[in-house]
Design a protein around this motif. Structure first.
Motif, PDB file in Angstrom:
ATOM      1  N   TYR A   1      79.288  73.473  88.835  1.00 12.79           N
ATOM      2  CA  TYR A   1      79.962  73.623  87.682  1.00 12.79           C
ATOM      3  C   TYR A   1      79.853  74.967  86.934  1.00 12.79           C
ATOM      4  O   TYR A   1      80.834  75.427  86.547  1.00 12.79           O
ATOM      5  CB  TYR A   1      79.184  72.782  86.484  1.00 12.79           C
ATOM      6  N   LEU A   2      78.676  75.627  87.284  1.00 15.74           N
ATOM      7  CA  LEU A   2      78.440  77.034  86.691  1.00 15.74           C
ATOM      8  C   LEU A   2      79.553  77.943  87.673  1.00 15.74           C
ATOM      9  O   LEU A   2      80.295  78.820  86.832  1.00 15.74           O
ATOM     10  CB  LEU A   2      77.063  77.737  87.098  1.00 15.74           C
TER      11      LEU A   2
ATOM     12  N   TRP B   1      68.627  67.484  84.290  1.00 12.49           N
ATOM     13  CA  TRP B   1      67.767  68.385  84.954  1.00 12.49           C
ATOM     14  C   TRP B   1      66.486  68.397  84.030  1.00 12.49           C
ATOM     15  O   TRP B   1      65.462  68.271  85.021  1.00 12.49           O
ATOM     16  CB  TRP B   1      68.680  69.794  85.068  1.00 12.49           C
TER      17      TRP B   1
ATOM     18  N   ARG C   1      76.160  77.686  78.870  1.00 19.71           N
ATOM     19  CA  ARG C   1      77.629  77.563  78.434  1.00 19.71           C
ATOM     20  C   ARG C   1      78.314  77.211  79.832  1.00 19.71           C
ATOM     21  O   ARG C   1      79.373  76.410  79.742  1.00 19.71           O
ATOM     22  CB  ARG C   1      78.340  78.843  77.899  1.00 19.71           C
ATOM     23  N   GLY C   2      77.898  77.517  80.856  1.00 24.91           N
ATOM     24  CA  GLY C   2      78.656  77.610  82.443  1.00 24.91           C
ATOM     25  C   GLY C   2      78.213  75.935  82.942  1.00 24.91           C
ATOM     26  O   GLY C   2      79.414  75.542  83.495  1.00 24.91           O
ATOM     27  N   THR C   3      77.319  75.651  82.815  1.00 25.79           N
ATOM     28  CA  THR C   3      76.791  74.375  83.188  1.00 25.79           C
ATOM     29  C   THR C   3      76.934  73.008  82.199  1.00 25.79           C
ATOM     30  O   THR C   3      77.201  73.685  80.937  1.00 25.79           O
ATOM     31  CB  THR C   3      75.604  74.040  83.889  1.00 25.79           C
ATOM     32  N   SER C   4      77.096  71.920  82.454  1.00 24.25           N
ATOM     33  CA  SER C   4      77.482  71.015  81.702  1.00 24.25           C
ATOM     34  C   SER C   4      76.117  70.488  80.858  1.00 24.25           C
ATOM     35  O   SER C   4      75.124  70.259  81.477  1.00 24.25           O
ATOM     36  CB  SER C   4      78.216  69.841  82.300  1.00 24.25           C
ATOM     37  N   ALA C   5      76.471  70.195  79.575  1.00 25.00           N
ATOM     38  CA  ALA C   5      75.184  69.492  78.689  1.00 25.00           C
ATOM     39  C   ALA C   5      74.640  68.312  79.425  1.00 25.00           C
ATOM     40  O   ALA C   5      73.248  68.344  79.456  1.00 25.00           O
ATOM     41  CB  ALA C   5      75.708  69.278  77.099  1.00 25.00           C
TER      42      ALA C   5
ATOM     43  N   VAL D   1      74.721  70.336  91.592  1.00 25.65           N
ATOM     44  CA  VAL D   1      75.969  69.898  90.749  1.00 25.65           C
ATOM     45  C   VAL D   1      76.080  70.980  89.616  1.00 25.65           C
ATOM     46  O   VAL D   1      76.969  71.423  89.227  1.00 25.65           O
ATOM     47  CB  VAL D   1      75.884  68.385  90.182  1.00 25.65           C
ATOM     48  N   GLY D   2      74.947  71.368  89.065  1.00 22.71           N
ATOM     49  CA  GLY D   2      74.639  72.291  88.102  1.00 22.71           C
ATOM     50  C   GLY D   2      75.511  73.674  88.447  1.00 22.71           C
ATOM     51  O   GLY D   2      76.532  74.134  87.693  1.00 22.71           O
ATOM     52  N   LEU D   3      75.039  74.147  89.652  1.00 28.47           N
ATOM     53  CA  LEU D   3      75.473  75.225  90.171  1.00 28.47           C
ATOM     54  C   LEU D   3      77.110  75.323  90.472  1.00 28.47           C
ATOM     55  O   LEU D   3      77.761  76.191  90.065  1.00 28.47           O
ATOM     56  CB  LEU D   3      74.856  75.499  91.611  1.00 28.47           C
TER      57      LEU D   3
ATOM     58  N   GLU E   1      75.327  82.573  79.746  1.00 27.24           N
ATOM     59  CA  GLU E   1      76.401  81.965  80.734  1.00 27.24           C
ATOM     60  C   GLU E   1      75.884  80.832  81.351  1.00 27.24           C
ATOM     61  O   GLU E   1      76.513  79.711  81.676  1.00 27.24           O
ATOM     62  CB  GLU E   1      76.656  83.070  81.817  1.00 27.24           C
ATOM     63  N   PHE E   2      74.631  80.771  81.514  1.00 25.42           N
ATOM     64  CA  PHE E   2      73.919  79.624  82.416  1.00 25.42           C
ATOM     65  C   PHE E   2      74.252  78.199  81.523  1.00 25.42           C
ATOM     66  O   PHE E   2      74.624  77.180  82.021  1.00 25.42           O
ATOM     67  CB  PHE E   2      72.537  79.700  82.723  1.00 25.42           C
TER      68      PHE E   2
ATOM     69  N   LYS F   1      83.923  70.365  81.577  1.00 25.32           N
ATOM     70  CA  LYS F   1      82.228  70.620  81.572  1.00 25.32           C
ATOM     71  C   LYS F   1      81.904  68.985  80.935  1.00 25.32           C
ATOM     72  O   LYS F   1      80.610  68.978  81.073  1.00 25.32           O
ATOM     73  CB  LYS F   1      81.830  71.721  80.740  1.00 25.32           C
TER      74      LYS F   1
ATOM     75  N   ILE G   1      74.321  67.354  82.557  1.00 23.16           N
ATOM     76  CA  ILE G   1      73.697  68.106  83.567  1.00 23.16           C
ATOM     77  C   ILE G   1      72.446  68.723  83.273  1.00 23.16           C
ATOM     78  O   ILE G   1      71.045  68.443  83.837  1.00 23.16           O
ATOM     79  CB  ILE G   1      74.528  68.777  84.580  1.00 23.16           C
TER      80      ILE G   1
ATOM     81  N   SER H   1      83.395  76.964  86.358  1.00 21.89           N
ATOM     82  CA  SER H   1      83.583  77.460  85.074  1.00 21.89           C
ATOM     83  C   SER H   1      83.567  78.983  85.076  1.00 21.89           C
ATOM     84  O   SER H   1      84.324  79.532  84.175  1.00 21.89           O
ATOM     85  CB  SER H   1      82.657  76.861  84.214  1.00 21.89           C
ATOM     86  N   LEU H   2      82.625  79.602  85.864  1.00 20.38           N
ATOM     87  CA  LEU H   2      82.903  81.275  85.572  1.00 20.38           C
ATOM     88  C   LEU H   2      84.165  81.823  86.117  1.00 20.38           C
ATOM     89  O   LEU H   2      84.965  82.532  85.556  1.00 20.38           O
ATOM     90  CB  LEU H   2      81.810  81.980  86.331  1.00 20.38           C
TER      91      LEU H   2
END
Lengths: 225, 219
Positions: A199-200, B68, B58-62, A195-197, B55-56, A161, B64, A203-204
């Motif tokens: 990563y999500l 955003w 922690r799962g995406t990157s800081a 991009v965010g999705l 989850e949202f 991440k 990004i 990582s999930l």
């Protein structure tokens, strides 16, 4: 004000390109984690060393690396290494920066894993006249591994991440590409959201994998080799 | 460029960094407690919302999340300046990690404490404020300290949305003067010192909160 609307056509156009760039991200994560594991193990062993200078230097190195920002470390490597006669590509810089940064985190995981092995195991190894190398390889590490794997997995996900920061030194990973496409088309919504999705989702999936691994491993450790 | 001038510029940047930390920290704490308590709630809706938030973020990157908020929110008609975007993104990000600390801290308190509070006819609110939180806070302090350091480190990301923080000034000074070695080494030391000060502060706080906790031979 620009009207907010999600443009599916544009999203479909950028998605395959982003997925291609995802390979760069994954590559950086993979090589970064290999380096981090090696660094972490060395630091952990140094910290257990009998020589105070070695263990203190390892401690302060770890403390220093962990409490300074990865981004500044990336800049340091990228701009200072050429001064020292080492020109590194953005990818190499990224892998080294990620590896050294997360190596400092992993060393704590490895150290507590090794410390968690019962004292009797060390004593038995001495009694059996095993060399320090064999003690670690055959007795201590296999038992320590069980507690080390889930925590290491989480740090590797954390490393994944942080890869977007490599866009700051022009590595063409997902975020850098998304930014370029955003500025070319004056539309940031779709590329950044995608991009965010990505990563999500990744990582999930990875954290589910780590949880599975944790559940699967035998309680008593396993044999190396 | 002489070193004292470089130091001057960097110190100015450090003040910006500290300002962002001071603004983002309360937001992170608020989100951590709100989401941590919601996850322990009996309402499935509240629990679900907290899980999605956690989850949202922690799962995406800081980085990004920061981009955003900075680049995309204006499309919704919410235009915010860079500093606010930075504070909001970092606060929400660190808050998501903090919510796990809050939840874990509350769950680690002995069940007997809850039972005793119920037996003594405390209201749920009193139970939380007077029995559970004071005890849980002590245990939460070390992980909160680590998160505070993570926050300080994460502020370096705001340099990428053109805020003139420590990292941003270091980068532009380095581009300008080419004294890269000195500048980046100094900046690393600056961040390190900030983290050490935070660690000491948290340790002192932990001691204060923990006063009287160990008495009576229980723990």
């Amino acid at each position: 004000m620009i009207e907010f609307n999600w443009d599916w056509a544009f999203a479909w156009e950028v998605l395959p390109l982003l997925l291609d760039a995802c390979l760069v991200t994954l590559q950086a994560t993979l090589f970064g984690s290999l380096l981090a594991i090696a660094t972490g193990l060395i630091l952990a062993l140094l910290r257990r060393s009998r020589f105070k200078t070695l263990s203190y230097s390892a401690y302060w190195w770890m403390e220093f690396v962990r409490s300074t920002p990865l981004l500044v470390q990336i800049y340091f490597l990228y701009y200072v290494a050429p001064e020292w006669g080492l020109s590194l590509s953005p990818m190499m810089t990224g892998v080294i920066a990620l590896g050294l940064h997360y190596g400092a985190y992993l060393s704590e995981v490895f150290r507590s894993g090794i410390d968690g092995v019962d004292r009797g195991q060390w004593e038995a190894s001495i009694a059996l006249n095993l060399s320090p190398y064999r003690t670690y390889r055959d007795v201590i590490l296999p038992q320590a591994l069980r507690s080390m794997i889930p925590a290491s997995g989480n740090y590797i996900i954390a490393m994944f991440k942080e890869t977007p920061q490599l866009s700051a030194i022009t590595l063409l990973e997902m975020l850098q590409l998304a930014k370029i496409m955003g500025s070319e088309n004056f539309r940031y919504l779709e590329p950044f959201t995608l991009v965010g999705l990505i990563y999500l989702v990744l990582s999930l999936v990875a954290s589910a994998g780590v949880r599975q691994a944790e559940r699967r491993f035998p309680k008593e450790g396993f044999t190396l080799s | 460029m002489p070193l004292n001038e470089i130091l001057d510029v960097l110190l100015g940047g450090a003040m910006v960094t500290i300002k962002i930390v001071i603004m983002a920290l309360p937001l992170a704490a608020l989100m951590a407690f709100a989401a941590g308590l919601m996850r322990l709630s009996e309402q499935p809706l509240l629990r679900g919302l907290a899980v999605i938030y956690m989850e949202f973020f922690r799962g995406t990157s800081a980085l990004i999340q920061l981009y955003w908020i900075y680049f995309v929110l204006p499309l919704f008609g919410i235009s915010i300046d860079a500093i606010t975007a930075g504070v909001v993104a970092l606060g929400l990000n660190i808050g998501a990690y903090g919510s796990e600390v809050v939840r874990g801290g509350l769950l680690s308190i002995d069940k007997g404490q809850t039972e005793a509070a119920i037996a003594l006819n405390f209201t749920p609110r009193q139970r939380l404020w007077r029995i559970l939180l004071p005890q849980a806070l002590v245990g939460m302090m070390p992980p909160f300290g680590n998160l505070a350091i993570e926050l300080v480190k994460a502020t370096s990301l705001v340099s990428l949305i053109t805020i003139a923080d420590l990292t941003y000034r270091a980068k532009s000074l380095a581009d300008m003067t080419l004294q890269v070695e000195q500048i980046f080494a100094l900046v690393l030391v600056f961040y390190f010192l900030m983290a050490q000060v935070l660690t000491l502060g948290i340790r002192a706080l932990e001691k204060r909160l923990g006063k009287g906790m160990q008495r009576g031979g229980l723990t």
